[in-house]
Enzyme design. Structure first.
Site, PDB file in Angstrom:
ATOM      1  NE  ARG A   1     -13.532 -20.477  25.754  1.00  0.00           N
ATOM      2  CZ  ARG A   1     -14.200 -20.537  26.727  1.00  0.00           C
ATOM      3  NH1 ARG A   1     -14.956 -19.959  27.020  1.00  0.00           N
ATOM      4  NH2 ARG A   1     -13.619 -21.675  27.555  1.00  0.00           N
TER       5      ARG A   1
ATOM      6  CG  ASP B   1     -13.152  -7.650   1.796  1.00  0.00           C
ATOM      7  OD1 ASP B   1     -12.712  -8.310   1.739  1.00  0.00           O
ATOM      8  OD2 ASP B   1     -12.391  -6.128   1.878  1.00  0.00           O
TER       9      ASP B   1
ATOM     10  NE  ARG C   1      -3.737  -2.672   2.572  1.00  0.00           N
ATOM     11  CZ  ARG C   1      -4.330  -3.229   2.610  1.00  0.00           C
ATOM     12  NH1 ARG C   1      -5.241  -2.598   1.554  1.00  0.00           N
ATOM     13  NH2 ARG C   1      -5.009  -4.278   2.367  1.00  0.00           N
TER      14      ARG C   1
ATOM     15  CB  VAL D   1      -6.092 -18.418   7.426  1.00  0.00           C
ATOM     16  CG1 VAL D   1      -7.724 -18.629   7.910  1.00  0.00           C
ATOM     17  CG2 VAL D   1      -6.132 -19.825   7.231  1.00  0.00           C
TER      18      VAL D   1
ATOM     19  NE  ARG E   1     -16.818 -23.251  25.236  1.00  0.00           N
ATOM     20  CZ  ARG E   1     -15.838 -23.983  25.668  1.00  0.00           C
ATOM     21  NH1 ARG E   1     -15.463 -24.717  24.628  1.00  0.00           N
ATOM     22  NH2 ARG E   1     -15.446 -24.528  26.973  1.00  0.00           N
TER      23      ARG E   1
ATOM     24  N   GLY F   1      -7.801  -4.281  -5.938  1.00  0.00           N
ATOM     25  CA  GLY F   1      -8.839  -3.798  -5.034  1.00  0.00           C
ATOM     26  C   GLY F   1      -9.101  -2.275  -6.032  1.00  0.00           C
ATOM     27  CD  GLU F   2     -11.065   0.240  -2.272  1.00  0.00           C
ATOM     28  OE1 GLU F   2     -10.731  -1.067  -2.490  1.00  0.00           O
ATOM     29  OE2 GLU F   2     -10.922   1.442  -1.128  1.00  0.00           O
ATOM     30  N   GLY F   3      -9.298   0.278  -4.200  1.00  0.00           N
ATOM     31  CA  GLY F   3      -8.521   1.431  -4.092  1.00  0.00           C
ATOM     32  C   GLY F   3      -6.984   1.201  -5.305  1.00  0.00           C
TER      33      GLY F   3
HETATM   34  N1  LIG Z   1      -7.836   7.168  -4.203  1.00  0.00           N
HETATM   35  C1  LIG Z   1      -6.962   7.152  -3.969  1.00  0.00           C
HETATM   36  N2  LIG Z   1      -6.245   7.388  -5.180  1.00  0.00           N
HETATM   37  C2  LIG Z   1      -4.790   7.497  -5.609  1.00  0.00           C
HETATM   38  N3  LIG Z   1      -4.276   6.424  -5.350  1.00  0.00           N
HETATM   39  C3  LIG Z   1      -5.157   5.331  -4.671  1.00  0.00           C
HETATM   40  C4  LIG Z   1      -6.172   5.689  -4.213  1.00  0.00           C
HETATM   41  N4  LIG Z   1      -7.476   5.163  -3.038  1.00  0.00           N
HETATM   42  C5  LIG Z   1      -6.074   4.209  -2.985  1.00  0.00           C
HETATM   43  N5  LIG Z   1      -4.902   4.360  -4.352  1.00  0.00           N
HETATM   44  C6  LIG Z   1      -3.895   3.547  -4.199  1.00  0.00           C
HETATM   45  O1  LIG Z   1      -4.127   2.335  -4.479  1.00  0.00           O
HETATM   46  C7  LIG Z   1      -3.309   0.895  -3.148  1.00  0.00           C
HETATM   47  C8  LIG Z   1      -4.272   0.539  -3.020  1.00  0.00           C
HETATM   48  O2  LIG Z   1      -5.419   0.307  -2.216  1.00  0.00           O
HETATM   49  P1  LIG Z   1      -5.814   0.089  -1.315  1.00  0.00           P
HETATM   50  O3  LIG Z   1      -4.954   0.116   0.184  1.00  0.00           O
HETATM   51  O4  LIG Z   1      -7.184   0.551  -0.673  1.00  0.00           O
HETATM   52  O5  LIG Z   1      -6.210  -1.828  -1.906  1.00  0.00           O
HETATM   53  P2  LIG Z   1      -7.395  -1.897  -3.156  1.00  0.00           P
HETATM   54  O6  LIG Z   1      -6.783  -2.345  -4.062  1.00  0.00           O
HETATM   55  O7  LIG Z   1      -8.540  -1.177  -2.592  1.00  0.00           O
HETATM   56  O8  LIG Z   1      -6.959  -4.170  -1.671  1.00  0.00           O
HETATM   57  P3  LIG Z   1      -7.741  -3.759  -1.015  1.00  0.00           P
HETATM   58  O9  LIG Z   1      -8.865  -5.138  -0.876  1.00  0.00           O
HETATM   59  O10 LIG Z   1      -7.039  -4.652  -0.303  1.00  0.00           O
HETATM   60  O11 LIG Z   1      -8.136  -2.831  -0.176  1.00  0.00           O
HETATM   61  C9  LIG Z   1      -3.044   2.618  -1.902  1.00  0.00           C
HETATM   62  O12 LIG Z   1      -1.750   1.593  -1.398  1.00  0.00           O
HETATM   63  C10 LIG Z   1      -2.997   3.564  -2.998  1.00  0.00           C
HETATM   64  O13 LIG Z   1      -1.379   3.751  -3.078  1.00  0.00           O
HETATM   65  O1  LIG Z   2      -4.006  -7.502   4.834  1.00  0.00           O
HETATM   66  P1  LIG Z   2      -4.197  -6.128   4.991  1.00  0.00           P
HETATM   67  O2  LIG Z   2      -3.142  -4.941   5.435  1.00  0.00           O
HETATM   68  O3  LIG Z   2      -3.890  -6.537   7.013  1.00  0.00           O
HETATM   69  O4  LIG Z   2      -5.932  -5.779   5.057  1.00  0.00           O
HETATM   70  C1  LIG Z   2      -6.717  -6.625   5.372  1.00  0.00           C
HETATM   71  C2  LIG Z   2      -7.961  -5.794   4.737  1.00  0.00           C
HETATM   72  O5  LIG Z   2      -7.557  -6.161   3.157  1.00  0.00           O
HETATM   73  C3  LIG Z   2      -8.801  -7.284   2.936  1.00  0.00           C
HETATM   74  O6  LIG Z   2      -8.322  -9.056   2.680  1.00  0.00           O
HETATM   75  C4  LIG Z   2      -8.656  -7.327   1.247  1.00  0.00           C
HETATM   76  O7  LIG Z   2      -9.665  -6.069   0.935  1.00  0.00           O
HETATM   77  C5  LIG Z   2     -10.026  -7.843   3.872  1.00  0.00           C
HETATM   78  O8  LIG Z   2     -10.786  -7.903   3.925  1.00  0.00           O
HETATM   79  C6  LIG Z   2      -9.337  -7.061   4.959  1.00  0.00           C
HETATM   80  O9  LIG Z   2      -9.947  -5.722   5.663  1.00  0.00           O
HETATM   81 MG   LIG Z   3      -9.001  -1.309  -0.491  1.00  0.00          MG
END
Ligand SMILES: Nc1ncnc2c1ncn2[C@@H]1O[C@H](COP(=O)(O)OP(=O)(O)OP(=O)(O)O)[C@@H](O)[C@H]1O
Ligand SMILES: O=P(O)(O)OC[C@H]1O[C@](O)(CO)[C@@H](O)[C@@H]1O
Ligand SMILES: [Mg+2]
Length: 342
Positions: free
Chosen positions: A266, A127, A72, A273, A162, A102-104
Site C-alpha cells: 500500500r 526540504d 512562482r 500536509v 503488508r 528557497g533556492e529559487g
Molecule cells: N534562476 C533564477 N533566476 C531568477 N529568478 C529565479 C530563478 N529561479 C527562481 N527564480 C524566482 O524565484 C521564484 C521561486 O523559486 P522556486 O519556485 O524554485 O521556489 P523556492 O524559493 O526555491 O522555494 P521552494 O523550496 O518551494 O522551491 C520563482 O518563481 C522565480 O520567480
Molecule cells: O506546492 P508545490 O508548488 O506543489 O511545490 C511542491 C514542492 O515544494 C516543496 O514543498 C518545497 O520546496 C517541495 O518539497 C515540493 O516538491
Molecule cells: Mg525551488
C-alpha cells in the site's frame, strides 16, 4: 529605515514568524517600518504592497503559511523586470529588501544584489536543501508531521502483513525521508541522492518477511529515481517553471514490488500536509531568530548576505555562495542508516 519583505516559493511553517520578527525588531529596536509585497516576486513586479506594522503581525508566531501569500513567477520575468522592481522599491521608499524563500527565491535575490539592490536573504524550505545554513525552518515541522504519520502506519502494516510505502516531499534532497525514516524506524529509505535498485528493494522485503517480521515500512522522497535500466518511471515532463513534474515514484515502485515479490503493498503520499499548520517550537525559534538577525543585518548595512544557522549561532553568509549549490544528503549520512534498515 524602511524594510521591504516578500515570501517566495512553496510556503512552509514559520514564514509568518519571520514576518512578525522583522516587524517587531524594526519597530522596537530601530524605529523603522516595514512594507510587505504580496505573492513573492509578483508583488514587486505588480506593485502589490501592504504595510506591515505590529498589529498586523499579532498572533503570527504560531500561524502556518504566509499572510503575504507566495507564488512562482517565471525567472525570465524577474530578469526582464529589474527596472520595474527598482521603481516599485523606490516608490515605497524601501532601503533594504528581505526576500524569504528557497533556492529559487534566493537565486533571484543574489542576482538583484549583484545588480546593486540592497538585499538580505532569509532561507526557508521544508526540504532543508539550502547550502550555507545547517538548517532551514519548516524542516523540523515537516519531519515531525511525517514521523507521526509513519508511526501510525506501522500498526496497520503489521496487522495486515503488508509493505507500506510512504512518499514524502524532497525534490532534490532526501533530508525529510532520512530524518523521518530514522525517527520512525523505517526499514527502507530511498532518497534522490542515490538512485534505487528495484532488485535490492525486493531482496530487502523478501528477506525481512523470511526472518519472521510481519511488515515493512519504506520512506521514499518524491524526487527519487530508479537506477537507469532497472525499472521504468513515467516521465511527467517539465512544468511552466522548468521543474520536473512528478508521476508518483512510490506508487510505481509499489506496483513493481508487488508484482515481483507477491507481497501486498500500500502507498501513502503525504503531500502538502507536511507544509501545513503550525510550526514546531524549534521552527518558531529558528524563524524568529532569522527574522531578528536579518533585520539587524539590514540596519548594519550587511547586504548581499543571507542569515544562516551555524551550530547554535546565527551567522551571515554571502547570498551568492549560498545559492551556488544545493545541500543534498551526503553519502556518510545515508551510510548511517545501514544498521537500522532491512
Ligand atoms: N534562476 C533564477 N533566476 C531568477 N529568478 C529565479 C530563478 N529561479 C527562481 N527564480 C524566482 O524565484 C521564484 C521561486 O523559486 P522556486 O519556485 O524554485 O521556489 P523556492 O524559493 O526555491 O522555494 P521552494 O523550496 O518551494 O522551491 C520563482 O518563481 C522565480 O520567480
Ligand atoms: O506546492 P508545490 O508548488 O506543489 O511545490 C511542491 C514542492 O515544494 C516543496 O514543498 C518545497 O520546496 C517541495 O518539497 C515540493 O516538491
Ligand atoms: Mg525551488
Amino acid at each position: 529605515m524602511r524594510i521591504g519583505v516578500l515570501t517566495g516559493g512553496g510556503d512552509c511553517p514559520g514564514l509568518n514568524a519571520v514576518l512578525r520578527a522583522v516587524v517587531r525588531t524594526a519597530e522596537k529596536q530601530y524605529g523603522s517600518d516595514v512594507v510587505g509585497f504580496r505573492n513573492g516576486w509578483r508583488g514587486l513586479l505588480d506593485d502589490d504592497a501592504m504595510p506591515l506594522d505590529r498589529p498586523m503581525v499579532h498572533n503570527l508566531l504560531t500561524r502556518g503559511g504566509t499572510i503575504l501569500g507566495s507564488a512562482r513567477v517565471a525567472p525570465e520575468k524577474i530578469r526582464d523586470g529589474l527596472g520595474r522592481m527598482r521603481e516599485v522599491l523606490d516608490a515605497h521608499g524601501v532601503d533594504v529588501l528581505v526576500p524569504i524563500g528557497g533556492e529559487g527565491t534566493l537565486t533571484a535575490a543574489a542576482w538583484l544584489s549583484s545588480e546593486g539592490v540592497p538585499v538580505v536573504g532569509v532561507p526557508k524550505t521544508i526540504d532543508n536543501d539550502i547550502d550555507g545554513t545547517d538548517l532551514t525552518f519548516g524542516f523540523d515541522t515537516a519531519v515531525s508531521i511525517a514521523t507521526d504519520m509513519i508511526d501510525r502506519l506501522h500498526t496497520t502494516a503489521e496487522s495486515h502483513q503488508r509493505v507500506l510505502l510512504v512518499e514524502v516531499m524532497g525534490r532534490h534532497a532526501g533530508w525529510i525521508a532520512l530524518n523521518s525514516g530514522m525517527a520512525a524506524g523505517a526499514h527502507l529509505m530511498i532518497t534522490p541522492e542515490e538512485p534505487f535498485d528495484i532488485e535490492e528493494v525486493c531482496e530487502l522485503v523478501t528477506a525481512r518477511f523470511e526472518r519472521g517480521h510481519r511488515h515493512v515500512i519504506g520512506v521514499i522522497s518524491e524526487g527519487a529515481t530508479p537506477k537507469p535500466g532497472t525499472m521504468p518511471l513515467r516521465d511527467g515532463g517539465l512544468d511552466e517553471f522548468g521543474h520536473r513534474r512528478f508521476t508518483g515514484v512510490a506508487q510505481q515502485l509499489g506496483e513493481e514490488l508487488e508484482r515481483r515479490t507477491g507481497k501486498e503493498v500500500r502507498t501513502t503520499v503525504l503531500g502538502h500536509v507536511q507544509r501545513g499548520g503550525t510550526p514546531t517550537s524549534f521552527d518558531r525559534v529558528l524563524a524568529t531568530r532569522f527574522g531578528l538577525h536579518a533585520t539587524i543585518a539590514a540596519h548594519e548595512g550587511h547586504v548581499g548576505q543571507m542569515v544562516a544557522l551555524h551550530g547554535t549561532e546565527i551567522a551571515l553568509v554571502p547570498l551568492a555562495d549560498a545559492v551556488a549549490r544545493l545541500k543534498t544528503v551526503p553519502p556518510s549520512r545515508l551510510g548511517e542508516t545501514t544498521a537500522f534498515t532491512g
